[in-house]
Design a protein around this motif. Sequence first.
Motif, PDB file in Angstrom:
ATOM      1  N   ARG A 129      15.585  -3.534  -5.449  1.00  0.00           N
ATOM      2  CA  ARG A 129      14.882  -2.734  -6.449  1.00  0.00           C
ATOM      3  C   ARG A 129      13.550  -2.280  -5.876  1.00  0.00           C
ATOM      4  N   THR A 130      13.228  -0.998  -6.049  1.00  0.00           N
ATOM      5  CA  THR A 130      11.937  -0.465  -5.637  1.00  0.00           C
ATOM      6  C   THR A 130      11.314   0.229  -6.837  1.00  0.00           C
ATOM      7  N   VAL A 131      10.131  -0.188  -7.210  1.00  0.00           N
ATOM      8  CA  VAL A 131       9.452   0.331  -8.397  1.00  0.00           C
ATOM      9  C   VAL A 131       8.206   1.096  -7.967  1.00  0.00           C
ATOM     10  N   GLU A 132       8.090   2.341  -8.390  1.00  0.00           N
ATOM     11  CA  GLU A 132       6.861   3.105  -8.176  1.00  0.00           C
ATOM     12  C   GLU A 132       5.824   2.567  -9.151  1.00  0.00           C
ATOM     13  N   ALA A 133       4.979   1.688  -8.672  1.00  0.00           N
ATOM     14  CA  ALA A 133       4.136   0.904  -9.577  1.00  0.00           C
ATOM     15  C   ALA A 133       2.814   1.582  -9.924  1.00  0.00           C
ATOM     16  N   HIS A 134       2.144   2.128  -8.940  1.00  0.00           N
ATOM     17  CA  HIS A 134       0.827   2.733  -9.137  1.00  0.00           C
ATOM     18  C   HIS A 134       0.750   4.034  -8.351  1.00  0.00           C
ATOM     19  N   PRO A 135      -0.139   4.945  -8.730  1.00  0.00           N
ATOM     20  CA  PRO A 135      -0.299   6.185  -7.965  1.00  0.00           C
ATOM     21  C   PRO A 135      -1.163   6.000  -6.729  1.00  0.00           C
ATOM     22  N   HIS A 136      -1.400   4.759  -6.361  1.00  0.00           N
ATOM     23  CA  HIS A 136      -2.183   4.429  -5.165  1.00  0.00           C
ATOM     24  C   HIS A 136      -1.699   3.063  -4.684  1.00  0.00           C
TER      25      HIS A 136
ATOM     26  N   GLY B 181      -2.140  -4.676  -9.789  1.00  0.00           N
ATOM     27  CA  GLY B 181      -3.377  -3.913  -9.851  1.00  0.00           C
ATOM     28  C   GLY B 181      -3.656  -3.247  -8.525  1.00  0.00           C
ATOM     29  N   GLY B 182      -4.615  -2.312  -8.537  1.00  0.00           N
ATOM     30  CA  GLY B 182      -4.925  -1.601  -7.309  1.00  0.00           C
ATOM     31  C   GLY B 182      -6.126  -0.693  -7.447  1.00  0.00           C
ATOM     32  N   PRO B 183      -6.288   0.232  -6.489  1.00  0.00           N
ATOM     33  CA  PRO B 183      -7.452   1.129  -6.493  1.00  0.00           C
ATOM     34  C   PRO B 183      -7.460   2.147  -7.622  1.00  0.00           C
ATOM     35  N   ASP B 184      -6.353   2.303  -8.363  1.00  0.00           N
ATOM     36  CA  ASP B 184      -6.368   3.206  -9.517  1.00  0.00           C
ATOM     37  C   ASP B 184      -7.128   2.609 -10.695  1.00  0.00           C
ATOM     38  N   MET B 185      -7.649   1.385 -10.517  1.00  0.00           N
ATOM     39  CA  MET B 185      -8.532   0.708 -11.468  1.00  0.00           C
ATOM     40  C   MET B 185      -7.803   0.221 -12.719  1.00  0.00           C
ATOM     41  N   THR B 186      -6.471   0.221 -12.684  1.00  0.00           N
ATOM     42  CA  THR B 186      -5.704  -0.269 -13.823  1.00  0.00           C
ATOM     43  C   THR B 186      -4.927  -1.525 -13.462  1.00  0.00           C
TER      44      THR B 186
ATOM     45  N   ASP C  18       0.810  -1.205   0.000  1.00  0.00           N
ATOM     46  CA  ASP C  18       0.000   0.000   0.000  1.00  0.00           C
ATOM     47  C   ASP C  18       0.853   1.268   0.000  1.00  0.00           C
ATOM     48  N   ASP C  19       2.188   1.126  -0.003  1.00  0.00           N
ATOM     49  CA  ASP C  19       3.052   2.301  -0.142  1.00  0.00           C
ATOM     50  C   ASP C  19       3.290   2.656  -1.606  1.00  0.00           C
ATOM     51  N   TYR C  20       2.469   2.080  -2.500  1.00  0.00           N
ATOM     52  CA  TYR C  20       2.452   2.354  -3.939  1.00  0.00           C
ATOM     53  C   TYR C  20       3.572   1.647  -4.703  1.00  0.00           C
ATOM     54  N   THR C  21       4.339   0.800  -4.049  1.00  0.00           N
ATOM     55  CA  THR C  21       5.513   0.213  -4.702  1.00  0.00           C
ATOM     56  C   THR C  21       5.446  -1.298  -4.822  1.00  0.00           C
ATOM     57  N   ILE C  22       6.252  -1.799  -5.768  1.00  0.00           N
ATOM     58  CA  ILE C  22       6.643  -3.198  -5.836  1.00  0.00           C
ATOM     59  C   ILE C  22       8.127  -3.236  -5.499  1.00  0.00           C
ATOM     60  N   ARG C  23       8.517  -4.161  -4.627  1.00  0.00           N
ATOM     61  CA  ARG C  23       9.929  -4.287  -4.263  1.00  0.00           C
ATOM     62  C   ARG C  23      10.463  -5.661  -4.652  1.00  0.00           C
ATOM     63  N   VAL C  24      11.728  -5.686  -5.017  1.00  0.00           N
ATOM     64  CA  VAL C  24      12.428  -6.922  -5.358  1.00  0.00           C
ATOM     65  C   VAL C  24      13.450  -7.179  -4.256  1.00  0.00           C
ATOM     66  N   TRP C  25      13.372  -8.359  -3.653  1.00  0.00           N
ATOM     67  CA  TRP C  25      14.235  -8.728  -2.532  1.00  0.00           C
ATOM     68  C   TRP C  25      15.180  -9.852  -2.962  1.00  0.00           C
ATOM     69  N   GLU C  26      16.452  -9.681  -2.649  1.00  0.00           N
ATOM     70  CA  GLU C  26      17.423 -10.753  -2.836  1.00  0.00           C
ATOM     71  C   GLU C  26      17.300 -11.699  -1.644  1.00  0.00           C
ATOM     72  N   LEU C  27      16.898 -12.930  -1.907  1.00  0.00           N
ATOM     73  CA  LEU C  27      16.573 -13.840  -0.810  1.00  0.00           C
ATOM     74  C   LEU C  27      17.775 -14.200   0.056  1.00  0.00           C
ATOM     75  N   ARG C  28      18.929 -14.415  -0.542  1.00  0.00           N
ATOM     76  CA  ARG C  28      20.065 -14.908   0.245  1.00  0.00           C
ATOM     77  C   ARG C  28      20.548 -13.895   1.275  1.00  0.00           C
ATOM     78  N   THR C  29      20.311 -12.605   1.013  1.00  0.00           N
ATOM     79  CA  THR C  29      20.737 -11.560   1.959  1.00  0.00           C
ATOM     80  C   THR C  29      19.578 -10.882   2.663  1.00  0.00           C
ATOM     81  N   GLY C  30      18.367 -11.007   2.107  1.00  0.00           N
ATOM     82  CA  GLY C  30      17.218 -10.312   2.662  1.00  0.00           C
ATOM     83  C   GLY C  30      17.184  -8.840   2.336  1.00  0.00           C
ATOM     84  N   ARG C  31      18.007  -8.397   1.367  1.00  0.00           N
ATOM     85  CA  ARG C  31      18.061  -6.983   1.022  1.00  0.00           C
ATOM     86  C   ARG C  31      17.097  -6.643  -0.106  1.00  0.00           C
TER      87      ARG C  31
END
Length: 342
Positions: free
Chosen positions: A292-299, A320-325, A276-289
């Motif tokens: 990558r942070t992507v501004e995915a939607h305006p909501h 998808g999200g509340p921006d209806m896209t 709900d912070d408007y992002t998609i994040r990519v996590w490297e599993l072996r380190t937990g870091r």
Amino acid sequence: MNQADLAANSYSVDPAEAILDGHQCMVTAVAFHPTLNVLASASEDRTIKIWQYDIGALQRTVLGHTGSVNDLDFNSKGTLLVSCSSDRTIKIWDVENGWGDTKTFVGHEHTVSSVRFMPGDQQIVSGSRDGTVRIWDVASTAELRTVIANAGWIRCVRPSYDGQAILSSSDQVARLSDARTGQTLVEFVGHDLVVEAAVFAPVAAYPAIRELAGHISAAGGPERPGRYMATASRDKCIKIWDCQSGQAIGTLVGHCYWVQALVFHPSGKYLLSASDDYTIRVWELRTGRCVRTVEAHPHFVSCLALNPRSARSRSLVASGGPDMTIKVWDEEAWIQEASARL
């Protein structure tokens, strides 16, 4: 600050591969067809929409539910689509015959939040706000058994790869239950707020998860699906768990608000999350870091799905999200850039 930290703290504004616009309310779920360039989306507008995502075209709008459509899943061959709704029903749609409404499953006493085909496609499993997890026979629409009762609002259900167990989330707890007896096998306790999503890790992710846990090598013997899983919570955290011990292996921290959805990358090296912070994040599993942070939607970002063909073709993710896209992303580009920075 090292390059990985810079990657995590810099926001990507990469354009989506496709933006699919047509719903009138929040998009609640997305699902890729297993073989075609087709994506199904569900919405609070009571509809399911079918898209040819490679050209950004709406194929059809599927009508039948009288409440918000909350979840979707294709069977393994892509011949059937199952959906669930706040109208308390589950429906199966015939993909090969005009997406007709062929079966309706009735029995839940409140909103049906989550639904999935069981391995083999002969049964489905559902979770509801009525506090139950139920298994149904696809052919007859009969309820076969209640796996969990009185567990609070069930937000998410996922069958194990062999169909012997059901992973579910409700309130602050995730549970692994025997699919036949309903016996609770493991409870995963550690989140401070509601657990919105729970997903099994693929076997390909085991080496990275063991490295995260500090155990570099396997204990010996064949790898068995269902050993590890991940949860996402309103407490802003993602946790990786050992399904045998019920212990948390690691906690991934970085989102600023509720975490709503998770998908593992087929390589097993990365985990993607939507928030709900408007992002998609990519996590490297072996380190937990977070790499990558992507501004995915305006909501809010309410749902994620991975192209199931990504192991043999380009890896795509839909959100998808509340921006209806619905947005379709070239996830492989994110992974390649993150790998180059590490």
